[in-house]
Design a protein around this motif. Structure first.
Motif, PDB file in Angstrom:
ATOM      1  N   ALA A 167      32.646  49.996  44.291  1.00 40.10           N
ATOM      2  CA  ALA A 167      31.933  48.971  45.055  1.00 40.10           C
ATOM      3  C   ALA A 167      32.869  47.827  45.435  1.00 40.10           C
ATOM      4  N   ALA A 168      33.700  47.412  44.472  1.00 41.92           N
ATOM      5  CA  ALA A 168      34.641  46.326  44.744  1.00 41.92           C
ATOM      6  C   ALA A 168      35.637  46.724  45.836  1.00 41.92           C
ATOM      7  N   LYS A 169      36.089  47.970  45.797  1.00 38.03           N
ATOM      8  CA  LYS A 169      37.027  48.446  46.821  1.00 38.03           C
ATOM      9  C   LYS A 169      36.376  48.421  48.199  1.00 38.03           C
ATOM     10  N   LYS A 170      35.112  48.818  48.253  1.00 40.96           N
ATOM     11  CA  LYS A 170      34.368  48.807  49.524  1.00 40.96           C
ATOM     12  C   LYS A 170      34.227  47.379  50.050  1.00 40.96           C
ATOM     13  N   ILE A 171      33.925  46.447  49.159  1.00 40.63           N
ATOM     14  CA  ILE A 171      33.782  45.039  49.546  1.00 40.63           C
ATOM     15  C   ILE A 171      35.119  44.484  50.032  1.00 40.63           C
ATOM     16  N   HIS A 172      36.189  44.818  49.309  1.00 40.65           N
ATOM     17  CA  HIS A 172      37.532  44.361  49.683  1.00 40.65           C
ATOM     18  C   HIS A 172      37.895  44.803  51.104  1.00 40.65           C
ATOM     19  N   GLY A 173      37.501  46.037  51.460  1.00 36.95           N
ATOM     20  CA  GLY A 173      37.840  46.559  52.774  1.00 36.95           C
ATOM     21  C   GLY A 173      36.800  46.297  53.847  1.00 36.95           C
ATOM     22  N   PHE A 174      35.751  45.563  53.497  1.00 38.12           N
ATOM     23  CA  PHE A 174      34.656  45.322  54.437  1.00 38.12           C
ATOM     24  C   PHE A 174      35.113  44.569  55.685  1.00 38.12           C
ATOM     25  N   LYS A 175      35.957  43.568  55.477  1.00 37.88           N
ATOM     26  CA  LYS A 175      36.523  42.808  56.591  1.00 37.88           C
ATOM     27  C   LYS A 175      37.812  42.149  56.122  1.00 37.88           C
ATOM     28  N   PRO A 176      38.757  41.870  57.009  1.00 37.67           N
ATOM     29  CA  PRO A 176      40.018  41.233  56.598  1.00 37.67           C
ATOM     30  C   PRO A 176      39.811  39.768  56.225  1.00 37.67           C
ATOM     31  N   GLY A 177      40.737  39.255  55.442  1.00 38.28           N
ATOM     32  CA  GLY A 177      40.692  37.833  55.108  1.00 38.28           C
ATOM     33  C   GLY A 177      39.726  37.511  53.982  1.00 38.28           C
ATOM     34  N   LYS A 178      39.526  36.228  53.783  1.00 39.49           N
ATOM     35  CA  LYS A 178      38.673  35.736  52.696  1.00 39.49           C
ATOM     36  C   LYS A 178      37.218  36.090  52.954  1.00 39.49           C
ATOM     37  N   LYS A 179      36.533  36.538  51.910  1.00 36.18           N
ATOM     38  CA  LYS A 179      35.126  36.911  52.031  1.00 36.18           C
ATOM     39  C   LYS A 179      34.296  36.141  51.020  1.00 36.18           C
ATOM     40  N   LYS A 180      33.116  35.737  51.415  1.00 36.23           N
ATOM     41  CA  LYS A 180      32.170  35.107  50.501  1.00 36.23           C
ATOM     42  C   LYS A 180      31.208  36.178  49.991  1.00 36.23           C
ATOM     43  N   VAL A 181      31.144  36.286  48.662  1.00 32.71           N
ATOM     44  CA  VAL A 181      30.351  37.357  48.042  1.00 32.71           C
ATOM     45  C   VAL A 181      29.375  36.758  47.033  1.00 32.71           C
ATOM     46  N   MET A 182      28.106  37.078  47.186  1.00 33.82           N
ATOM     47  CA  MET A 182      27.102  36.687  46.202  1.00 33.82           C
ATOM     48  C   MET A 182      26.818  37.880  45.291  1.00 33.82           C
ATOM     49  N   ILE A 183      26.842  37.630  43.983  1.00 35.18           N
ATOM     50  CA  ILE A 183      26.537  38.690  43.019  1.00 35.18           C
ATOM     51  C   ILE A 183      25.339  38.286  42.175  1.00 35.18           C
ATOM     52  N   MET A 184      24.279  39.064  42.270  1.00 36.64           N
ATOM     53  CA  MET A 184      23.115  38.888  41.396  1.00 36.64           C
ATOM     54  C   MET A 184      23.221  39.889  40.258  1.00 36.64           C
ATOM     55  N   GLY A 185      23.170  39.389  39.029  1.00 34.42           N
ATOM     56  CA  GLY A 185      23.359  40.253  37.866  1.00 34.42           C
ATOM     57  C   GLY A 185      24.800  40.295  37.419  1.00 34.42           C
ATOM     58  N   ALA A 186      25.551  39.227  37.655  1.00 34.82           N
ATOM     59  CA  ALA A 186      26.984  39.200  37.322  1.00 34.82           C
ATOM     60  C   ALA A 186      27.250  39.166  35.822  1.00 34.82           C
ATOM     61  N   THR A 187      26.225  38.857  35.020  1.00 34.70           N
ATOM     62  CA  THR A 187      26.430  38.860  33.568  1.00 34.70           C
ATOM     63  C   THR A 187      26.122  40.233  32.972  1.00 34.70           C
ATOM     64  N   GLY A 188      25.552  41.131  33.768  1.00 40.73           N
ATOM     65  CA  GLY A 188      25.319  42.500  33.312  1.00 40.73           C
ATOM     66  C   GLY A 188      26.593  43.314  33.368  1.00 40.73           C
ATOM     67  N   ASP A 189      26.575  44.503  32.794  1.00 42.61           N
ATOM     68  CA  ASP A 189      27.782  45.329  32.688  1.00 42.61           C
ATOM     69  C   ASP A 189      28.362  45.674  34.060  1.00 42.61           C
ATOM     70  N   THR A 190      27.534  46.240  34.939  1.00 46.03           N
ATOM     71  CA  THR A 190      28.034  46.651  36.256  1.00 46.03           C
ATOM     72  C   THR A 190      28.409  45.452  37.112  1.00 46.03           C
ATOM     73  N   GLY A 191      27.522  44.458  37.165  1.00 43.76           N
ATOM     74  CA  GLY A 191      27.792  43.276  37.979  1.00 43.76           C
ATOM     75  C   GLY A 191      29.044  42.548  37.554  1.00 43.76           C
ATOM     76  N   ASN A 192      29.251  42.457  36.244  1.00 45.02           N
ATOM     77  CA  ASN A 192      30.439  41.771  35.730  1.00 45.02           C
ATOM     78  C   ASN A 192      31.717  42.523  36.082  1.00 45.02           C
ATOM     79  N   LYS A 193      31.650  43.850  36.051  1.00 41.96           N
ATOM     80  CA  LYS A 193      32.828  44.643  36.406  1.00 41.96           C
ATOM     81  C   LYS A 193      33.147  44.538  37.897  1.00 41.96           C
ATOM     82  N   VAL A 194      32.103  44.459  38.717  1.00 44.27           N
ATOM     83  CA  VAL A 194      32.333  44.230  40.148  1.00 44.27           C
ATOM     84  C   VAL A 194      33.048  42.895  40.335  1.00 44.27           C
ATOM     85  N   LEU A 195      32.558  41.865  39.653  1.00 38.64           N
ATOM     86  CA  LEU A 195      33.144  40.535  39.753  1.00 38.64           C
ATOM     87  C   LEU A 195      34.625  40.550  39.352  1.00 38.64           C
ATOM     88  N   LEU A 196      34.922  41.165  38.207  1.00 36.91           N
ATOM     89  CA  LEU A 196      36.310  41.196  37.724  1.00 36.91           C
ATOM     90  C   LEU A 196      37.222  41.975  38.666  1.00 36.91           C
TER      91      LEU A 196
END
Length: 369
Positions: free
Chosen positions: A161-190
């Protein structure tokens, strides 16, 4: 032991989410099965699979399962896989090692197997057989991760998921994560932080990350922030939608290109969000094709892991056979008066040719040790 399995290969996420029981419902389910005579049960429920591990005959389980989940029993049966005896044990070993996962060799499943087993053990729903089998499967999985490179090269859903987000568009991206303290959400964040091209807005404070690229926002204000975002990720355990198309209509959303990533089961994001101009939605099932590409790179390591499973499985099955026949061994000690030569002749008379050949091969091996 037997296994009844529903997984990402046999059913869609929308159907699997109906069987993703919370703790209260899981205890109720285990108790209902106990009332039907199943005293040993482990229920594994993850994003990609729902599985029942138990001892006995599986005939009564499916009807209880369908009733608890509120699904049609015939529809459920069409999506199920059944395993018995050695096949069931072999299946667990492969699941725990990540060999049956959407992403080959992924690490999350081992933790989920351990949690499901520990839950049943603490609640009194396991005994010698399931305890021995699950402990052996967990130990084998750890050995595979230590002795092969499959875990080091594995790609989790979160990293995909993180790789997909990284390649979504060039340059700096603003990303909102709901559930960032959960296992999957936290790993996406990291993972996103490792790319270094995202400003992340998390709906709960991340205590252990002091990073200027992570900002905490109140969950109640998520719709106030969506217009600013390029990507919205939801990986919560909420029983209802975190994002609905109806509420998006109320915030005068502009039509710039946005990506919604739904990593939850049950689903977090209303599928109708794709009706808005510029919005793409990706769910867990959509990562299946990406995972297949990555799995090709891990096949050789899987072969090494298979040989470890074969050895560990052989040891386990012999231990179980020995345990199940311990009373017979004690009886033989007191009733068998003959010397060793007489014992061998008696064995030859009773055994089949294949059994006797195997027996003699083992005796010869013992002489070599």
């Amino acid at each position: 032991m037997f296994v009844i399995s529903l997984n990402h290969k046999t059913s869609e996420a929308g159907f699997r989410e109906k069987l993703a029981f919370d703790e209260i419902k899981r205890i109720s389910f285990l108790n209902r099965l106990k009332d039907e005579g199943y005293t040993q049960v482990v229920y594994v429920s993850t994003c990609n699979r729902c599985e029942i591990y138990s001892v006995g005959k599986s005939s009564k389980v499916v009807s209880v399962w369908a009733d608890m989940a509120g699904v049609d029993i015939d529809e459920l049966k069409e999506s199920l896989l059944f395993f018995d005896g050695k096949g069931a044990v072999n299946h667990l070993f492969h699941v725990a090692a990540g060999f049956d996962s959407m992403v080959l060799g992924e690490d999350e499943i081992l933790r989920q197997i351990k949690d499901a087993y520990q839950f049943s053990k603490e609640k009194g729903f396991t005994d010698y057989e399931l305890n021995t089998i699950f402990q052996a499967a967990i130990s084998c999985s750890k050995k595979i991760k230590t002795k092969t490179k499959i875990s080091k090269t594995a790609v989790s859903i979160a990293s995909l998921a993180a790789k997909k987000i990284h390649g979504f568009k060039p340059g700096k991206k603003k990303v909102m994560i709901m559930g960032a303290t959960g296992d999957t959400g936290n790993k996406v964040l990291l993972n996103l932080l490792s790319y270094g091209d995202c400003k992340i807005y998390a709906t709960k404070h991340i205590h252990h990350i002091g990073n200027p690229n992570v900002e905490s926002i109140p969950y109640s204000e998520i719709y106030d922030y969506i217009n600013q975002m390029d990507v919205i990720v939801s990986a919560t355990k909420s029983p209802h939608y975190t994002i609905t198309a109806g509420k998006l209509k109320n915030i005068e959303l502009d039509d710039k290109k946005r990506l919604f990533v739904d990593l939850a089961v049950p689903r977090d994001v209303d599928e109708d969000v794709v009706e808005f101009k510029g919005i793409d939605l990706i769910t867990i099932d959509d990562f299946s094709a990406i995972a297949k590409e990555n799995n090709v790179l891990k096949k050789k390591e899987k072969e090494n892991g298979e040989s470890i499973i074969e050895d560990e499985l052989d040891t386990l099955l012999k231990d179980l056979t020995f345990h199940n026949n311990r009373e017979g061994f004690e009886l033989m000690k007191t009733t068998c008066k003959e010397d060793f030569e007489h014992f061998v002749y008696k064995f030859k008379d009773i055994a089949s040719a294949e059994e006797f050949d195997s027996f003699m091969n083992v005796l010869n091996k013992m002489q070599e040790v």
